[in-house]
Design a protein around this motif. Structure first.
Motif, PDB file in Angstrom:
ATOM      1  N   ALA A  30       0.837  -1.197   0.000  1.00 44.38           N
ATOM      2  CA  ALA A  30       0.000   0.000   0.000  1.00 44.38           C
ATOM      3  C   ALA A  30       0.877   1.255   0.000  1.00 44.38           C
ATOM      4  CB  ALA A  30      -0.919   0.001   1.212  1.00 44.38           C
ATOM      5  N   LYS A  31       0.545   2.204  -0.841  1.00 47.05           N
ATOM      6  CA  LYS A  31       1.322   3.440  -0.930  1.00 47.05           C
ATOM      7  C   LYS A  31       1.087   4.326   0.282  1.00 47.05           C
ATOM      8  CE  LYS A  31       1.388   3.593  -5.997  1.00 47.05           C
ATOM      9  NZ  LYS A  31       0.991   4.386  -7.206  1.00 47.05           N
ATOM     10  N   GLU A  32      -0.123   4.311   0.798  1.00 45.70           N
ATOM     11  CA  GLU A  32      -0.484   5.191   1.900  1.00 45.70           C
ATOM     12  C   GLU A  32      -1.596   4.531   2.695  1.00 45.70           C
ATOM     13  OE1 GLU A  32      -0.740   9.845   1.821  1.00 45.70           O
ATOM     14  OE2 GLU A  32      -2.664   9.051   1.111  1.00 45.70           O
ATOM     15  N   SER A  33      -1.430   4.449   3.998  1.00 48.58           N
ATOM     16  CA  SER A  33      -2.456   3.804   4.816  1.00 48.58           C
ATOM     17  C   SER A  33      -2.499   4.442   6.194  1.00 48.58           C
ATOM     18  CB  SER A  33      -2.185   2.299   4.947  1.00 48.58           C
ATOM     19  OG  SER A  33      -0.957   2.062   5.613  1.00 48.58           O
ATOM     20  N   GLY A  34      -3.581   4.187   6.889  1.00 51.48           N
ATOM     21  CA  GLY A  34      -3.747   4.707   8.236  1.00 51.48           C
ATOM     22  C   GLY A  34      -4.901   4.011   8.931  1.00 51.48           C
ATOM     23  N   MET A  35      -5.049   4.309  10.205  1.00 50.84           N
ATOM     24  CA  MET A  35      -6.074   3.652  11.007  1.00 50.84           C
ATOM     25  C   MET A  35      -7.185   4.617  11.383  1.00 50.84           C
ATOM     26  SD  MET A  35      -7.038   0.815  12.328  1.00 50.84           S
ATOM     27  CE  MET A  35      -5.557  -0.176  12.327  1.00 50.84           C
ATOM     28  N   MET A  36      -8.407   4.258  11.020  1.00 50.80           N
ATOM     29  CA  MET A  36      -9.582   4.988  11.470  1.00 50.80           C
ATOM     30  C   MET A  36     -10.236   4.151  12.561  1.00 50.80           C
ATOM     31  SD  MET A  36     -12.994   6.203   9.347  1.00 50.80           S
ATOM     32  CE  MET A  36     -12.386   7.825   8.871  1.00 50.80           C
ATOM     33  N   ILE A  37     -10.639   4.800  13.649  1.00 44.59           N
ATOM     34  CA  ILE A  37     -11.328   4.078  14.713  1.00 44.59           C
ATOM     35  C   ILE A  37     -12.792   4.495  14.707  1.00 44.59           C
ATOM     36  CG2 ILE A  37     -11.389   3.499  17.160  1.00 44.59           C
ATOM     37  CD1 ILE A  37      -8.472   4.021  17.351  1.00 44.59           C
ATOM     38  N   VAL A  38     -13.653   3.486  14.709  1.00 47.18           N
ATOM     39  CA  VAL A  38     -15.087   3.696  14.557  1.00 47.18           C
ATOM     40  C   VAL A  38     -15.819   3.201  15.787  1.00 47.18           C
ATOM     41  CG1 VAL A  38     -17.098   3.128  13.137  1.00 47.18           C
ATOM     42  CG2 VAL A  38     -14.843   3.366  12.064  1.00 47.18           C
ATOM     43  N   GLY A  39     -16.774   3.974  16.259  1.00 42.72           N
ATOM     44  CA  GLY A  39     -17.575   3.554  17.396  1.00 42.72           C
ATOM     45  C   GLY A  39     -18.819   4.403  17.497  1.00 42.72           C
ATOM     46  N   GLY A  40     -19.989   3.752  17.582  1.00 47.58           N
ATOM     47  CA  GLY A  40     -21.230   4.503  17.654  1.00 47.58           C
ATOM     48  C   GLY A  40     -21.349   5.419  16.452  1.00 47.58           C
ATOM     49  N   PRO A  41     -21.640   6.712  16.660  1.00 49.08           N
ATOM     50  CA  PRO A  41     -21.794   7.645  15.534  1.00 49.08           C
ATOM     51  C   PRO A  41     -20.484   8.288  15.092  1.00 49.08           C
ATOM     52  CG  PRO A  41     -22.378   8.750  17.560  1.00 49.08           C
ATOM     53  CD  PRO A  41     -22.007   7.332  17.948  1.00 49.08           C
ATOM     54  N   LEU A  42     -19.356   7.920  15.710  1.00 49.77           N
ATOM     55  CA  LEU A  42     -18.088   8.591  15.436  1.00 49.77           C
ATOM     56  C   LEU A  42     -17.160   7.755  14.565  1.00 49.77           C
ATOM     57  CD1 LEU A  42     -17.300  10.095  18.972  1.00 49.77           C
ATOM     58  CD2 LEU A  42     -18.255  11.277  16.982  1.00 49.77           C
ATOM     59  N   ARG A  43     -16.529   8.438  13.600  1.00 53.42           N
ATOM     60  CA  ARG A  43     -15.491   7.839  12.758  1.00 53.42           C
ATOM     61  C   ARG A  43     -14.305   8.793  12.815  1.00 53.42           C
ATOM     62  NH1 ARG A  43     -19.997   8.216   8.981  1.00 53.42           N
ATOM     63  NH2 ARG A  43     -21.206   6.282   8.980  1.00 53.42           N
ATOM     64  N   ILE A  44     -13.201   8.337  13.392  1.00 49.57           N
ATOM     65  CA  ILE A  44     -12.095   9.250  13.692  1.00 49.57           C
ATOM     66  C   ILE A  44     -10.791   8.774  13.073  1.00 49.57           C
ATOM     67  CG2 ILE A  44     -10.796  10.390  15.521  1.00 49.57           C
ATOM     68  CD1 ILE A  44     -13.200   9.981  17.352  1.00 49.57           C
ATOM     69  N   MET A  45     -10.151   9.680  12.322  1.00 49.15           N
ATOM     70  CA  MET A  45      -8.816   9.443  11.788  1.00 49.15           C
ATOM     71  C   MET A  45      -7.830  10.276  12.605  1.00 49.15           C
ATOM     72  SD  MET A  45      -7.006   7.871   9.454  1.00 49.15           S
ATOM     73  CE  MET A  45      -8.251   7.381   8.242  1.00 49.15           C
ATOM     74  N   PHE A  46      -6.678   9.702  12.915  1.00 45.07           N
ATOM     75  CA  PHE A  46      -5.719  10.360  13.790  1.00 45.07           C
ATOM     76  C   PHE A  46      -4.487  10.834  13.021  1.00 45.07           C
ATOM     77  CE2 PHE A  46      -8.341   7.749  16.429  1.00 45.07           C
ATOM     78  CZ  PHE A  46      -8.466   8.447  17.622  1.00 45.07           C
ATOM     79  N   VAL A  47      -4.034  12.033  13.348  1.00 43.54           N
ATOM     80  CA  VAL A  47      -2.794  12.548  12.773  1.00 43.54           C
ATOM     81  C   VAL A  47      -1.601  11.927  13.485  1.00 43.54           C
ATOM     82  CG1 VAL A  47      -1.404  14.599  12.295  1.00 43.54           C
ATOM     83  CG2 VAL A  47      -3.900  14.714  12.126  1.00 43.54           C
ATOM     84  N   THR A  48      -1.658  11.868  14.816  1.00 51.51           N
ATOM     85  CA  THR A  48      -0.637  11.183  15.615  1.00 51.51           C
ATOM     86  C   THR A  48      -1.352  10.224  16.553  1.00 51.51           C
ATOM     87  OG1 THR A  48      -0.655  12.806  17.422  1.00 51.51           O
ATOM     88  CG2 THR A  48       0.839  13.230  15.570  1.00 51.51           C
ATOM     89  N   THR A  49      -0.615   9.277  17.112  1.00 51.34           N
ATOM     90  CA  THR A  49      -1.255   8.328  18.031  1.00 51.34           C
ATOM     91  C   THR A  49      -0.493   8.277  19.357  1.00 51.34           C
ATOM     92  OG1 THR A  49      -0.074   6.533  16.875  1.00 51.34           O
ATOM     93  CG2 THR A  49      -2.377   6.925  16.266  1.00 51.34           C
ATOM     94  N   HIS A  50       0.413   7.334  19.503  1.00 50.44           N
ATOM     95  CA  HIS A  50       1.085   7.150  20.783  1.00 50.44           C
ATOM     96  C   HIS A  50       2.334   8.013  20.889  1.00 50.44           C
ATOM     97  CE1 HIS A  50      -1.196   3.273  20.248  1.00 50.44           C
ATOM     98  NE2 HIS A  50      -1.675   3.759  21.364  1.00 50.44           N
ATOM     99  N   VAL A  51       2.114   9.286  21.201  1.00 54.25           N
ATOM    100  CA  VAL A  51       3.225  10.225  21.379  1.00 54.25           C
ATOM    101  C   VAL A  51       2.964  11.063  22.624  1.00 54.25           C
ATOM    102  CG1 VAL A  51       3.682  10.353  18.901  1.00 54.25           C
ATOM    103  CG2 VAL A  51       2.144  12.015  19.943  1.00 54.25           C
ATOM    104  N   ALA A  52       4.034  11.612  23.180  1.00 51.84           N
ATOM    105  CA  ALA A  52       3.900  12.465  24.367  1.00 51.84           C
ATOM    106  C   ALA A  52       3.266  13.798  23.991  1.00 51.84           C
ATOM    107  CB  ALA A  52       5.274  12.696  24.993  1.00 51.84           C
ATOM    108  N   ILE A  53       2.409  14.300  24.876  1.00 49.89           N
ATOM    109  CA  ILE A  53       1.757  15.577  24.632  1.00 49.89           C
ATOM    110  C   ILE A  53       2.789  16.689  24.407  1.00 49.89           C
ATOM    111  CG2 ILE A  53       0.282  17.355  25.667  1.00 49.89           C
ATOM    112  CD1 ILE A  53      -1.297  14.968  24.782  1.00 49.89           C
ATOM    113  N   LYS A  54       3.894  16.636  25.151  1.00 51.92           N
ATOM    114  CA  LYS A  54       4.908  17.693  25.036  1.00 51.92           C
ATOM    115  C   LYS A  54       5.576  17.721  23.666  1.00 51.92           C
ATOM    116  CE  LYS A  54       8.610  14.878  27.101  1.00 51.92           C
ATOM    117  NZ  LYS A  54       9.421  14.759  25.874  1.00 51.92           N
ATOM    118  N   ASP A  55       5.467  16.626  22.912  1.00 54.23           N
ATOM    119  CA  ASP A  55       6.095  16.553  21.594  1.00 54.23           C
ATOM    120  C   ASP A  55       5.132  16.874  20.455  1.00 54.23           C
ATOM    121  OD1 ASP A  55       8.503  15.758  22.745  1.00 54.23           O
ATOM    122  OD2 ASP A  55       7.948  13.635  22.675  1.00 54.23           O
ATOM    123  N   LEU A  56       3.864  17.099  20.768  1.00 54.23           N
ATOM    124  CA  LEU A  56       2.855  17.245  19.718  1.00 54.23           C
ATOM    125  C   LEU A  56       3.143  18.396  18.768  1.00 54.23           C
ATOM    126  CD1 LEU A  56      -0.618  16.534  21.358  1.00 54.23           C
ATOM    127  CD2 LEU A  56       0.364  15.435  19.346  1.00 54.23           C
TER     128      LEU A  56
END
Length: 347
Positions: free
Chosen positions: A159-185
């Motif tokens: 795949a040239k480009e991929s990512g994870m969307m998390i779905v639950g109830g009425p929400l569908r969310i794509m994340f720019v970052t995931t497991h990173v420290a808040i201070k590094d955002l």
């Protein structure tokens, strides 16, 4: 030799490959519990890709009225109420292992299950895959140096480009970052990364959900969307330029919206999906509305892949208390997407 799935004007139930995940985790348990329920039988034809002996032991320990049937090809056992088809791709049966402990042997097995499922999906023998959790430490111990499922699947499918969307109830969310420290955002948020997340969210909503012109809410990083620089400049520096670039490409992405109101708007149907800047920004509201039933949806792959939203849960393995809710939801979503694609092909 397995053959491709045929297309008819009346698409049958989709055939889904359910990978066992790490055999030392709760994957076998949640699979067994999910397949024992009638709901799944109405959704799809499940083919478990994993260890036959592990599945047999799990079913027996849980006291479920299921018959584990080993199969050689990709076709599932015809529905007979309690039959569970299991395809074991291992050259040699998995040896005895300890539950709840990361080990190279079980890590290697979980990777083999994934590779087999991807192969079957790519040649059209199954309609999609649903993955039970793997253990990152275990797969790395086995020499598979990936941080998780998503990166491994991207490489396997080229795949040239991929990512994870998390779905639950009425929400569908794509994340720019995931497991990173808040201070590094602040330094990790770039216009390119945000544009990619918006692009993948658009692709998921159009290709997988069939929404022709999806509305995407882009979350701000700071309170009040920065209040014109008073509380931070990330909105003006990278988020707004990314949103405007997406808009210029015809994507209906919003300008940065304060997160404290954006998710409520999405729940009310004003947005079809959301791009969140970091892990907790998206996961807190998501788990408030759909805890235990969230689904991971991989976007950008040439195959359908959904997954549970939990890990191997080594601390509860063997206790019989694992909840199959997320797996059932993952199978439901994969089946729905597969059926939509089948219907689109015959129109």
């Amino acid at each position: 030799m397995p053959s491709k799935r045929s297309v008819s004007t009346q698409p049958s139930l989709p055939l889904l490959g359910i990978t066992m995940g790490d055999p030392a985790g709760i994957g076998p348990e949640v699979i067994a519990k999910a397949l024992a329920g009638r709901e799944v039988q109405r959704l799809c034809l499940p083919l478990v890709i994993g260890s036959v002996s592990v599945m047999e032991r799990t079913v027996k320990k849980l006291g479920l009225k299921l018959a584990v049937v080993p199969v050689q090809g990709h076709d599932p056992v015809p529905p007979k109420g309690n039959a569970v088809a299991v395809l074991d791709p291992m050259e040699k049966p998995l040896k005895k292992f300890a539950l709840g402990i990361a080990a190279a042997e079980t890590g290697a097995a979980s990777v083999e299950f994934i590779k087999k499922a991807v192969h079957l999906a790519e040649i059209g023998c199954i309609d999609g895959i649903v993955t039970a959790p793997i253990n990152k430490e275990a797969i790395n111990m086995a020499g598979c140096h990936y941080p998780g499922h998503t990166e491994l699947l991207a490489d396997l499918t080229r795949a040239k480009e991929s990512g994870m969307m998390i779905v639950g109830g009425p929400l569908r969310i794509m994340f720019v970052t995931t497991h990173v420290a808040i201070k590094d955002l602040s330094k990790l948020l770039t216009q390119a990364k945000i544009e990619k997340a918006i692009r993948l969210a658009h692709r998921a909503l159009t290709d997988l959900y069939g929404i022709k012109k999806p509305r995407i809410g882009v979350a701000a990083l700071n309170p009040h969307a920065g209040e014109h620089g008073l509380f931070g400049n990330e909105e003006a520096r990278v988020i707004l330029p990314a949103a405007r670039a997406a808009q210029a490409q015809g994507i209906m992405a919003s300008d940065p919206q304060p997160a404290d109101t954006l998710f409520g708007k999405a729940v009310k149907g004003q947005y079809d999906g959301i791009v969140a800047m970091y892990h907790d920004q998206g996961l807190i509201p998501l788990k408030l509305v759909a805890f235990g039933t969230c689904v991971n949806l991989t976007v950008g792959l040439p195959i359908i892949r959904t997954s549970v939203d939990h890990g191997t849960a080594f601390d509860i393995v063997g206790k019989g208390v694992a909840d199959p809710g997320s797996l059932v939801e993952a199978m439901t979503l994969a089946a729905r997407i597969a059926q939509n694609r089948a219907m689109a092909r015959v129109k």
